[in-house]
Scaffold this motif. Structure first.
Motif, mmCIF file in Angstrom:
data_model
loop_
_atom_site.group_PDB
_atom_site.id
_atom_site.type_symbol
_atom_site.label_atom_id
_atom_site.label_comp_id
_atom_site.label_asym_id
_atom_site.label_seq_id
_atom_site.Cartn_x
_atom_site.Cartn_y
_atom_site.Cartn_z
ATOM 1 N N LEU A 126 8.490 -6.016 32.186
ATOM 2 C CA LEU A 126 8.094 -6.253 30.727
ATOM 3 C C LEU A 126 6.970 -5.209 30.507
ATOM 4 O O LEU A 126 5.908 -5.472 30.978
ATOM 5 C CB LEU A 126 7.581 -7.751 30.416
ATOM 6 N N GLN A 127 7.240 -4.407 29.508
ATOM 7 C CA GLN A 127 6.105 -3.453 29.071
ATOM 8 C C GLN A 127 5.206 -4.228 28.122
ATOM 9 O O GLN A 127 5.301 -4.849 27.044
ATOM 10 C CB GLN A 127 6.756 -2.177 28.216
ATOM 11 N N ALA A 128 3.717 -4.231 28.487
ATOM 12 C CA ALA A 128 2.915 -4.948 27.764
ATOM 13 C C ALA A 128 1.889 -4.112 27.528
ATOM 14 O O ALA A 128 1.284 -3.113 27.865
ATOM 15 C CB ALA A 128 2.244 -6.080 28.775
ATOM 16 N N CYS A 129 1.439 -4.555 26.051
ATOM 17 C CA CYS A 129 0.460 -3.561 25.188
ATOM 18 C C CYS A 129 -1.071 -4.135 25.455
ATOM 19 O O CYS A 129 -1.901 -3.384 25.481
ATOM 20 C CB CYS A 129 0.832 -3.370 23.808
ATOM 21 N N CYS A 130 -1.066 -5.290 25.440
ATOM 22 C CA CYS A 130 -2.441 -6.052 25.630
ATOM 23 C C CYS A 130 -2.327 -7.261 26.045
ATOM 24 O O CYS A 130 -1.303 -8.056 25.806
ATOM 25 C CB CYS A 130 -3.215 -5.890 24.354
ATOM 26 N N ALA A 131 -3.460 -8.235 26.391
ATOM 27 C CA ALA A 131 -3.413 -9.566 26.740
ATOM 28 C C ALA A 131 -3.090 -10.413 25.885
ATOM 29 O O ALA A 131 -2.168 -11.360 25.895
ATOM 30 C CB ALA A 131 -4.754 -9.844 27.632
#
Length: 239
Positions: free
Chosen positions: A30-35
């Motif tokens: 899963l590519q995650a940009c921020c919390a």
């Protein structure tokens, strides 16, 4: 922002229902940009997938900002994993069993974003420059998913009301076809997903930035703050 012509969240739910019937928990990169964006996505996905977060965001221009967001992502994952270890799921969105979450760190490579954005400096926010930025991040995620033998790959970006789920899912499926890994469809903002992310951000005291990350979105955010301040000062002077 265009209206999505497909219900991608319904498609995700159909995939999940199939997995539940089969009793499988496949692997997901899963590519995650921020919390804050990850909060609801991870809460939901960890019930059905063995999730590994890929923190790949060359669009974040400033090094200090990049590191701050990455550390918040790691803190959120540690918090979720502590819940699993303690079997303490109070306040969780669902009562399904949850799994531990892994994270793959990445180097900060803003030069790759700048190379991609060359010639697109005057594009409006949400336009062609953003489309290519999505493709840059999803291409790397698909490549790493293929190399790592993951069953699926996806992104947290569809949680944002400012992101076009139709565009993101099309790009994801295109990259999945190139690298031979299925893209997991989503529109996480639906079914109160975005609202839940706000609740979780408050619950865990997550740092919430007011711009996407690149120097262009940062400049727009700074302009908005200046305009708001000027309006407030003007209103105050008129009283």
């Amino acid at each position: 922002m265009q209206n999505s012509r497909h219900n991608y969240q319904k498609e995700l739910e159909q995939v999940v229902e199939g997995l539940r019937r089969e009793g499988r928990r496949p692997s997901l990169l899963l590519q995650a940009c921020c919390a804050p964006c990850s909060s609801y996505c991870l809460e939901y996905l960890r019930q059905y997938f063995a999730v590994t977060v890929l923190y790949y965001n060359p669009n974040i221009t400033d090094e200090a900002e990049y590191q701050r967001r990455k550390e918040e992502e790691k803190r959120l994952i540690r918090t979720y994993n502590e819940q699993v270890e303690k079997q303490d799921f109070r306040g969780m969105h669902s009562d399904e069993a949850a799994g531990l979450i892994r994270i793959l760190d990445c180097d900060h490579e803003p030069e790759k974003f700048e190379e991609m954005a060359r010639g697109l400096e005057s594009c409006r926010e949400g336009g062609e420059r953003c489309t290519r930025c999505y493709a840059l991040r999803l291409k790397e995620t698909a490549r790493r998913a293929a190399d790592g033998g993951y069953d699926f790959f996806s992104t947290t970006l569809t949680i944002s009301p400012l992101k076009d789920a139709e565009r993101l899912n099309k790009i994801g499926r295109e990259m999945g076809g190139i690298y031979g890994v299925p893209f997991l469809p989503s529109d996480f903002k639906k079914k109160n997903g975005y609202q839940r992310s706000i609740e979780l951000s408050r619950q865990f005291h997550l740092y919430r930035q007011d711009y996407c990350g690149c120097r262009f979105s940062r400049e727009e955010a700074e302009n908005r703050r200046r305009e708001k301040k000027a309006q407030e000062e003007s209103t105050g002077n008129s009283k």
